[in-house]
Write a protein that holds these residues in place. Structure first.
Motif, PDB file in Angstrom:
ATOM      1  N   GLY A  49      -9.764   1.488  -4.936  1.00 31.44           N
ATOM      2  CA  GLY A  49      -8.598   1.153  -3.884  1.00 31.44           C
ATOM      3  C   GLY A  49      -8.817  -0.257  -3.622  1.00 31.44           C
ATOM      4  N   SER A  50      -7.812  -0.962  -3.258  1.00 29.91           N
ATOM      5  CA  SER A  50      -7.442  -2.548  -3.614  1.00 29.91           C
ATOM      6  C   SER A  50      -8.911  -3.568  -2.928  1.00 29.91           C
ATOM      7  CB  SER A  50      -6.176  -2.899  -2.447  1.00 29.91           C
ATOM      8  OG  SER A  50      -5.779  -4.144  -2.468  1.00 29.91           O
ATOM      9  N   ALA A  51     -10.122  -4.369  -2.952  1.00 30.72           N
ATOM     10  CA  ALA A  51     -10.192  -5.276  -2.868  1.00 30.72           C
ATOM     11  C   ALA A  51      -9.697  -6.225  -0.920  1.00 30.72           C
ATOM     12  CB  ALA A  51     -10.843  -6.008  -3.682  1.00 30.72           C
ATOM     13  N   ARG A  52      -8.282  -6.317  -1.578  1.00 29.51           N
ATOM     14  CA  ARG A  52      -7.402  -6.878  -0.046  1.00 29.51           C
ATOM     15  C   ARG A  52      -6.988  -5.815   1.063  1.00 29.51           C
ATOM     16  NH1 ARG A  52      -3.225  -9.966  -4.929  1.00 29.51           N
ATOM     17  NH2 ARG A  52      -5.270 -10.786  -5.994  1.00 29.51           N
ATOM     18  N   THR A  53      -7.437  -4.081   0.865  1.00 36.98           N
ATOM     19  CA  THR A  53      -7.316  -3.903   2.421  1.00 36.98           C
ATOM     20  C   THR A  53      -7.662  -4.958   3.610  1.00 36.98           C
ATOM     21  OG1 THR A  53      -6.305  -1.826   1.212  1.00 36.98           O
ATOM     22  CG2 THR A  53      -7.244  -1.740   3.276  1.00 36.98           C
ATOM     23  N   PRO A  54      -7.010  -5.093   4.335  1.00 38.99           N
ATOM     24  CA  PRO A  54      -7.427  -5.515   5.694  1.00 38.99           C
ATOM     25  C   PRO A  54      -8.176  -4.616   6.426  1.00 38.99           C
ATOM     26  CG  PRO A  54      -5.228  -6.101   4.804  1.00 38.99           C
ATOM     27  CD  PRO A  54      -5.919  -5.046   4.366  1.00 38.99           C
ATOM     28  N   VAL A  55      -9.181  -5.028   7.068  1.00 40.77           N
ATOM     29  CA  VAL A  55     -10.186  -4.450   8.239  1.00 40.77           C
ATOM     30  C   VAL A  55      -9.158  -4.232   8.873  1.00 40.77           C
ATOM     31  CG1 VAL A  55     -12.220  -4.107   9.022  1.00 40.77           C
ATOM     32  CG2 VAL A  55     -12.008  -5.388   6.965  1.00 40.77           C
ATOM     33  N   LEU A  93      -6.780   5.200  -3.114  1.00 45.52           N
ATOM     34  CA  LEU A  93      -5.810   4.461  -1.921  1.00 45.52           C
ATOM     35  C   LEU A  93      -5.146   3.871  -2.618  1.00 45.52           C
ATOM     36  CD1 LEU A  93      -9.480   4.234  -0.489  1.00 45.52           C
ATOM     37  CD2 LEU A  93      -7.256   5.904   0.633  1.00 45.52           C
ATOM     38  N   PRO A  94      -4.500   3.089  -1.971  1.00 45.23           N
ATOM     39  CA  PRO A  94      -3.947   1.962  -2.286  1.00 45.23           C
ATOM     40  C   PRO A  94      -4.471   0.634  -2.709  1.00 45.23           C
ATOM     41  CG  PRO A  94      -2.331   3.044  -0.171  1.00 45.23           C
ATOM     42  CD  PRO A  94      -4.104   3.637  -0.883  1.00 45.23           C
ATOM     43  N   GLY A  95      -4.077   0.745  -4.355  1.00 40.15           N
ATOM     44  CA  GLY A  95      -4.426  -0.442  -4.607  1.00 40.15           C
ATOM     45  C   GLY A  95      -3.435  -1.464  -5.621  1.00 40.15           C
ATOM     46  N   GLY A  96      -3.859  -2.126  -6.351  1.00 38.79           N
ATOM     47  CA  GLY A  96      -4.238  -2.903  -7.418  1.00 38.79           C
ATOM     48  C   GLY A  96      -3.992  -2.858  -8.953  1.00 38.79           C
ATOM     49  N   TYR A  97      -4.166  -3.988  -9.793  1.00 38.36           N
ATOM     50  CA  TYR A  97      -4.150  -3.370 -11.580  1.00 38.36           C
ATOM     51  C   TYR A  97      -5.591  -2.993 -11.159  1.00 38.36           C
ATOM     52  CZ  TYR A  97      -0.213  -6.248 -13.099  1.00 38.36           C
ATOM     53  OH  TYR A  97       1.040  -7.162 -12.991  1.00 38.36           O
ATOM     54  N   GLY A  98      -6.550  -3.718 -10.502  1.00 41.91           N
ATOM     55  CA  GLY A  98      -7.474  -2.489 -11.289  1.00 41.91           C
ATOM     56  C   GLY A  98      -7.399  -0.855 -10.716  1.00 41.91           C
ATOM     57  N   THR A  99      -6.928  -0.686  -9.836  1.00 36.71           N
ATOM     58  CA  THR A  99      -6.830   0.509  -9.298  1.00 36.71           C
ATOM     59  C   THR A  99      -5.814   1.284 -10.484  1.00 36.71           C
ATOM     60  OG1 THR A  99      -7.334  -0.031  -7.073  1.00 36.71           O
ATOM     61  CG2 THR A  99      -6.583   2.458  -7.809  1.00 36.71           C
ATOM     62  N   MET A 100      -4.954   0.921 -10.581  1.00 36.61           N
ATOM     63  CA  MET A 100      -3.755   2.136 -11.562  1.00 36.61           C
ATOM     64  C   MET A 100      -5.147   1.209 -13.228  1.00 36.61           C
ATOM     65  SD  MET A 100      -0.906   2.046 -10.844  1.00 36.61           S
ATOM     66  CE  MET A 100       0.646   1.425  -9.516  1.00 36.61           C
ATOM     67  N   ASP A 101      -5.674   0.348 -13.405  1.00 33.64           N
ATOM     68  CA  ASP A 101      -6.767   0.710 -14.771  1.00 33.64           C
ATOM     69  C   ASP A 101      -7.310   2.336 -14.546  1.00 33.64           C
ATOM     70  OD1 ASP A 101      -7.355  -0.085 -16.779  1.00 33.64           O
ATOM     71  OD2 ASP A 101      -9.525  -0.682 -15.905  1.00 33.64           O
ATOM     72  N   GLU A 102      -7.879   2.209 -13.298  1.00 34.03           N
ATOM     73  CA  GLU A 102      -9.187   3.024 -13.671  1.00 34.03           C
ATOM     74  C   GLU A 102      -8.001   4.456 -13.214  1.00 34.03           C
ATOM     75  OE1 GLU A 102     -10.692   1.397  -9.683  1.00 34.03           O
ATOM     76  OE2 GLU A 102     -12.423   0.775 -10.613  1.00 34.03           O
ATOM     77  N   LEU A 103      -7.507   4.528 -12.376  1.00 34.71           N
ATOM     78  CA  LEU A 103      -6.243   5.677 -11.937  1.00 34.71           C
ATOM     79  C   LEU A 103      -6.328   6.261 -13.324  1.00 34.71           C
ATOM     80  CD1 LEU A 103      -5.069   7.694 -10.891  1.00 34.71           C
ATOM     81  CD2 LEU A 103      -2.781   6.054 -10.520  1.00 34.71           C
ATOM     82  N   PHE A 104      -5.588   5.487 -14.542  1.00 33.89           N
ATOM     83  CA  PHE A 104      -4.601   6.008 -15.220  1.00 33.89           C
ATOM     84  C   PHE A 104      -5.811   6.331 -16.696  1.00 33.89           C
ATOM     85  CE2 PHE A 104      -1.106   4.778 -13.847  1.00 33.89           C
ATOM     86  CZ  PHE A 104      -0.107   6.027 -14.105  1.00 33.89           C
ATOM     87  N   GLU A 105      -6.680   5.079 -16.583  1.00 36.99           N
ATOM     88  CA  GLU A 105      -8.609   5.568 -17.834  1.00 36.99           C
ATOM     89  C   GLU A 105      -8.656   7.546 -17.127  1.00 36.99           C
ATOM     90  OE1 GLU A 105     -11.750   5.411 -19.684  1.00 36.99           O
ATOM     91  OE2 GLU A 105     -10.119   3.197 -19.037  1.00 36.99           O
ATOM     92  N   SER A 106      -8.882   7.662 -16.125  1.00 33.15           N
ATOM     93  CA  SER A 106      -9.564   8.805 -16.094  1.00 33.15           C
ATOM     94  C   SER A 106      -8.081  10.140 -15.536  1.00 33.15           C
ATOM     95  CB  SER A 106      -9.547   9.514 -14.575  1.00 33.15           C
ATOM     96  OG  SER A 106     -10.094   8.032 -13.433  1.00 33.15           O
TER      97      SER A 106
END
Length: 228
Positions: free
Chosen positions: A57-63, A151-164
């Motif tokens: 998930g995104s590091a930019r998700t606000p607390v 969880l909603p995320g950006g390029y890093g999340t997409m990278d990890e998701l599609f690797e899996s």
């Protein structure tokens, strides 16, 4: 004040303009990569995580946002179901999942990564590993997770998701469960998989079924249970 950008280990490794430097230091870099694998395996084997779920998930998700609340709920309910939690260890959605794991009293792992601008590891991680190389970190996620939630995320999340997904689809690994949390966020991607990739025969229709898309955290947790 201008913050100087750090040159990362990945950049040193992959930048073809540094070929002369690579030739001079190749043996040392290979040993450094090997050391990261050894440290990662040793520490995570020693941790005895048992069944663990990798949460992306995104590091930019606000607390305090709805997405953050969802991440806390996911981590907590996965923990209560007996799963340890692995994240990238950063802020945002990763922090939320680690926080939920901490509330459930289960092991909360942060697999940090060296970036040009430091993020730091969140306060809810109790087992921390820091990596220079993305590919080493990915191996740790894949080896020590029996399922994945995104969880909603950006390029890093997409990278990890599609690797899996790629490893499952090609049967390089077992068919561990994968869940995308948030239909409004992920729905367009899944529609594109069906209308573009499937219709143009780039993937099989069954490949879309490798991932569960849901707004229901309980459904996602139940889906993770199929890994057992």
């Amino acid at each position: 004040m201008t913050i100087k950008r750090r040159v990362t280990a990945d950049e040193h490794l992959l930048d073809s303009r540094r070929s002369d430097e690579w030739k001079r230091k190749a043996s040392w870099r290979v040993m450094k990569i090997q050391a990261e694998f050894v440290e990662g395996f040793d520490k995570l084997e020693e941790a005895e995580l048992g069944d663990a779920i990798g949460v992306y998930g995104s590091a930019r998700t606000p607390v305090g946002s709805e997405e953050y609340r969802l991440g806390v709920e996911l981590g907590r309910k996965l923990g209560k179901a007996g799963f340890s939690i692995l994240t990238g260890g950063g802020p945002g959605a990763m922090e939320a999942a680690n926080r939920g794991a901490a509330e459930a009293g289960v092991k909360s792992v942060g697999l940090g990564i060296e970036l040009p601008f430091e993020q730091g590891v969140n306060d809810y991680v109790d087992i921390q590993l820091d990596f220079h190389y993305f590919f080493v970190r990915k191996v740790m996620f894949l080896k020590y997770s029996c399922g994945f939630c995104a969880l909603p995320g950006g390029y890093g999340t997409m990278d990890e998701l599609f690797e899996s997904l790629t490893l499952v689809q090609t049967e390089k690994v077992g068919k561990f469960p994968i869940a995308l949390i948030g239909t409004a966020y992920w729905g367009g991607l899944v529609d594109w998989l069906r209308t573009s990739m499937v219709e143009q025969r780039k993937i099989h229709p069954d490949d879309v079924e490798l991932v569960l898309v849901t707004d229901d955290v309980d459904e996602a947790v139940e889906h993770m249970g199929t890994a057992r």
